[in-house]
Design a protein around this motif. Sequence first.
Motif, short mmCIF file in Angstrom:
data_model
loop_
_atom_site.label_atom_id
_atom_site.label_comp_id
_atom_site.label_asym_id
_atom_site.label_seq_id
_atom_site.Cartn_x
_atom_site.Cartn_y
_atom_site.Cartn_z
N ASP A 2 0.76 -1.11 0.00
CA ASP A 2 -0.27 0.12 0.16
C ASP A 2 0.85 1.34 0.01
N ASP B 47 2.50 4.73 -1.61
CA ASP B 47 1.88 5.69 -2.85
C ASP B 47 2.13 5.70 -3.94
N LEU C 130 -5.68 10.43 -1.12
CA LEU C 130 -6.04 9.23 -1.63
C LEU C 130 -5.20 8.81 -2.71
N SER D 249 -2.63 6.31 -2.07
CA SER D 249 -1.83 4.77 -1.98
C SER D 249 -2.57 3.89 -2.74
N TRP D 250 -1.98 2.78 -3.08
CA TRP D 250 -2.93 1.76 -3.89
C TRP D 250 -4.10 1.07 -3.40
N PHE D 251 -4.24 1.31 -2.01
CA PHE D 251 -5.48 0.73 -1.64
C PHE D 251 -6.55 2.00 -1.30
N SER D 252 -6.30 3.26 -1.39
CA SER D 252 -7.16 4.34 -0.99
C SER D 252 -7.21 4.88 -2.35
N ALA D 253 -6.68 4.80 -3.37
CA ALA D 253 -7.02 5.45 -4.61
C ALA D 253 -8.26 4.96 -5.28
N LYS E 208 -3.63 13.33 -4.30
CA LYS E 208 -2.67 13.46 -3.15
C LYS E 208 -3.41 14.62 -2.32
N TRP F 290 -10.24 2.85 -7.55
CA TRP F 290 -9.91 1.86 -8.19
C TRP F 290 -9.83 1.91 -9.54
N GLN G 195 -6.43 15.15 -1.38
CA GLN G 195 -7.44 14.46 -0.83
C GLN G 195 -7.16 13.12 0.01
#
Length: 449
Positions: free
Chosen positions: A38, A40, A67, A69-73, A63, A75, A65
């Motif tokens: 996870d 950035d 959001l 990282s791989w798990f938060s961006a 960035k 999809w 916001q």
Amino acid sequence: MAPVSGGTGGEDRIRDKEAEGKAIIQFLSKLKYEMEHDRDLEAIPDDGGPNILLFNSLLGHLKDQGLVSWFSAPWLYAECYLYRLVRTYFSRTTFWQEYDPFQQSKDNTFRSSASAVYQLAHTLVELSSQKQALQSDFAKLQVLFNEMLQICLWGNATDLSLLTNMTHEDIQKIQSVGRAAQEERKELILLDNSAAAWKQLSSVRGARVDIVLDNAGFELFTDLLFADFLITYTPYVSRVVFHPKTIPWFVSDVLPADFVTIFNSLREASFFDGYSPSPTQRSDLDLLSSRWQEHLSSGRFSLSVSPGSRIDEPNPLADFWTSPSPFAVMNEEAPALTQALKGSALVIFKGDLNYRKYVHSQPLRYHNLKYGMFRLTADVKWPPATAFPVALGPLAGLFPILSLRTLKADVAVGITEDRAKALDAKDPKWRINGKYALISFSPKSASTA
């Protein structure tokens, strides 16, 4: 990635190519580690190809916001970002610029389709004896249209980016053809707007149809079958334009090279090694592939880009397909493409990713950047009963749209609430397992006619 320096001799070139290949593997290993942990997302290096500024501008907005990282961006953005980033690993080399890392997978899957390919070729060639009669038999022509449409629809079930664990037997089952198989599948089509699509198509004469392609191999073969049927057996269509991707995309998407090579593969009996066709089967496929070659030579079949385009060669009629943008902004970000599609009697969008991009189009978040007004789309879980044109947002009405899609992602519209609830209870994975399908149509609005 800086090119590796070396001598001009053959041995030096081989050594330099190997060194670049090892560097690509190291980059991919590092990327895999960052995804698993996870980390950035980082700005994509500018390789001179399309959409880099757009990807990086949206990444800056993410960035802000938190959001990133791989798990938060979001999809959908992260998936598109992944394939654009991987492309830069190859484009910035000396020896691997034109390399498609997914080519072998695409070829192997197509080879597994030999039985279906020969059977479908025979089916279409058999129609030749009925060609004159079909021109005056509107009802029979519509029945055949529906059958060919279903073949084109279920060709989308073979998607290497989403169904990664398919066995050879799984592929053959998905590609089973014939009326019995189609009858069994009718109940799996959750929305069937084929009658509306037929009404649109049968209202024109000698018109152009556009197909926004999805997967190479067997699905492309079924796309060509459908296009040939429209041109050869109906009075409504005289030309089909195929729209490929211009970079390796979601593993199995069609590149210009895939479109060119499928005709060679069909002519070479050795391509489908391990399958022994009958003389009639071989003759039928030869006849069909020769007819398709004539379509190409005459312009009845054509690509939206040059067949000899290099990978990631910028083109205003193709760059949008590999951008992170939702299709709602096509008219603003790709005006040349939009204008071209407005001249089509029917634009057929194939596959899951295209569907996600045009029904994930609202709500839009606007962000002013130096390069212009960019949109960051949130992954939207529409109520299943939402009408397809409503989910299209600003794209609806610009041109007639026919969407052919087997479900491999959560979003789905045009389905009654009761049916969705029944499916949730019966088959909790119905949205993602590739078993069900949608045939969705949205007409051109009178104001753009």
